[in-house]
Design a protein around this motif. Structure first.
Motif, short mmCIF file in Angstrom:
data_model
loop_
_atom_site.label_atom_id
_atom_site.label_comp_id
_atom_site.label_asym_id
_atom_site.label_seq_id
_atom_site.Cartn_x
_atom_site.Cartn_y
_atom_site.Cartn_z
N LYS A 23 0.82 -1.20 0.00
CA LYS A 23 0.00 0.00 0.00
C LYS A 23 0.86 1.26 0.00
N ARG A 24 1.95 1.23 0.70
CA ARG A 24 2.86 2.37 0.73
C ARG A 24 3.48 2.61 -0.65
N ASP A 25 3.76 1.53 -1.37
CA ASP A 25 4.45 1.61 -2.65
C ASP A 25 3.53 1.84 -3.85
N SER A 26 2.22 1.81 -3.65
CA SER A 26 1.30 1.92 -4.78
C SER A 26 0.21 2.95 -4.50
N PRO A 27 -0.31 3.56 -5.56
CA PRO A 27 -1.39 4.54 -5.39
C PRO A 27 -2.66 3.89 -4.82
N ARG A 28 -3.45 4.66 -4.12
CA ARG A 28 -4.67 4.15 -3.49
C ARG A 28 -5.61 3.52 -4.51
N ASP A 29 -5.68 4.08 -5.72
CA ASP A 29 -6.54 3.49 -6.75
C ASP A 29 -6.16 2.05 -7.04
N TYR A 30 -4.87 1.73 -6.95
CA TYR A 30 -4.42 0.35 -7.18
C TYR A 30 -5.00 -0.60 -6.14
N HIS A 31 -5.15 -0.11 -4.92
CA HIS A 31 -5.68 -0.97 -3.85
C HIS A 31 -7.10 -1.41 -4.19
N TYR A 32 -7.90 -0.47 -4.68
CA TYR A 32 -9.27 -0.80 -5.06
C TYR A 32 -9.32 -1.68 -6.30
N GLU A 33 -8.42 -1.45 -7.22
CA GLU A 33 -8.34 -2.32 -8.40
C GLU A 33 -7.94 -3.74 -8.00
N MET A 34 -7.05 -3.85 -7.03
CA MET A 34 -6.63 -5.17 -6.55
C MET A 34 -7.81 -5.90 -5.91
N ILE A 35 -8.62 -5.19 -5.15
CA ILE A 35 -9.81 -5.79 -4.54
C ILE A 35 -10.74 -6.31 -5.63
N LYS A 36 -10.95 -5.51 -6.67
CA LYS A 36 -11.80 -5.93 -7.78
C LYS A 36 -11.23 -7.16 -8.46
N GLU A 37 -9.92 -7.17 -8.65
CA GLU A 37 -9.27 -8.31 -9.31
C GLU A 37 -9.38 -9.58 -8.46
N ILE A 38 -9.23 -9.44 -7.16
CA ILE A 38 -9.37 -10.59 -6.26
C ILE A 38 -10.81 -11.11 -6.32
N ASN A 39 -11.78 -10.20 -6.27
CA ASN A 39 -13.19 -10.61 -6.36
C ASN A 39 -13.47 -11.34 -7.67
N LEU A 40 -12.97 -10.81 -8.76
CA LEU A 40 -13.16 -11.44 -10.06
C LEU A 40 -12.54 -12.84 -10.08
N PHE A 41 -11.33 -12.97 -9.56
CA PHE A 41 -10.66 -14.26 -9.51
C PHE A 41 -11.47 -15.26 -8.68
N MET A 42 -11.95 -14.82 -7.55
CA MET A 42 -12.73 -15.70 -6.69
C MET A 42 -14.05 -16.09 -7.36
N ASP A 43 -14.67 -15.15 -8.06
CA ASP A 43 -15.91 -15.44 -8.77
C ASP A 43 -15.70 -16.41 -9.92
N GLU A 44 -14.55 -16.31 -10.58
CA GLU A 44 -14.24 -17.19 -11.71
C GLU A 44 -13.88 -18.61 -11.27
N HIS A 45 -13.53 -18.78 -10.01
CA HIS A 45 -13.07 -20.09 -9.52
C HIS A 45 -13.80 -20.51 -8.25
#
Length: 88
Positions: free
Chosen positions: A28-50
């Motif tokens: 979180k320190r090394d990345s912009p806050r928008d990336y954190h929300y994108e990561m959450i979306k990506e995790i949700n998508l991955f979990m939904d796909e599997h």
């Protein structure tokens, strides 16, 4: 997710911390806050796909020497903790 697991949750994870919250804090320190929300979306998508093969899909796609079970987690509980930490 490849960036997070390739750089932070790999066999050299201890460079970033000794706990999941410490490692995520570094990310979180090394990345912009928008990336954190994108990561959450990506995790949700991955979990939904599997929904029935989450463990094997995670191992196939993100096994860089980090195993959630060694940290007392299932794949699902680990990903849910990441989402929670990223949302804070």
């Amino acid at each position: 997710m490849h960036e997070l697991f390739g750089a932070y949750f790999n066999q050299d994870f201890d460079l970033w911390g000794n706990t999941i919250p410490e490692i995520i804090s570094c990310y979180k320190r090394d990345s912009p806050r928008d990336y954190h929300y994108e990561m959450i979306k990506e995790i949700n998508l991955f979990m939904d796909e599997h929904p029935v093969d989450l463990d094997s899909a995670f191992e196939k796609n993100y096994n860089n020497g980090f195993y959630p079970k060694l940290w007392g987690h299932t794949t699902a509980s680990f990903l849910n903790e990441l989402k929670w930490l990223l949302s804070q």
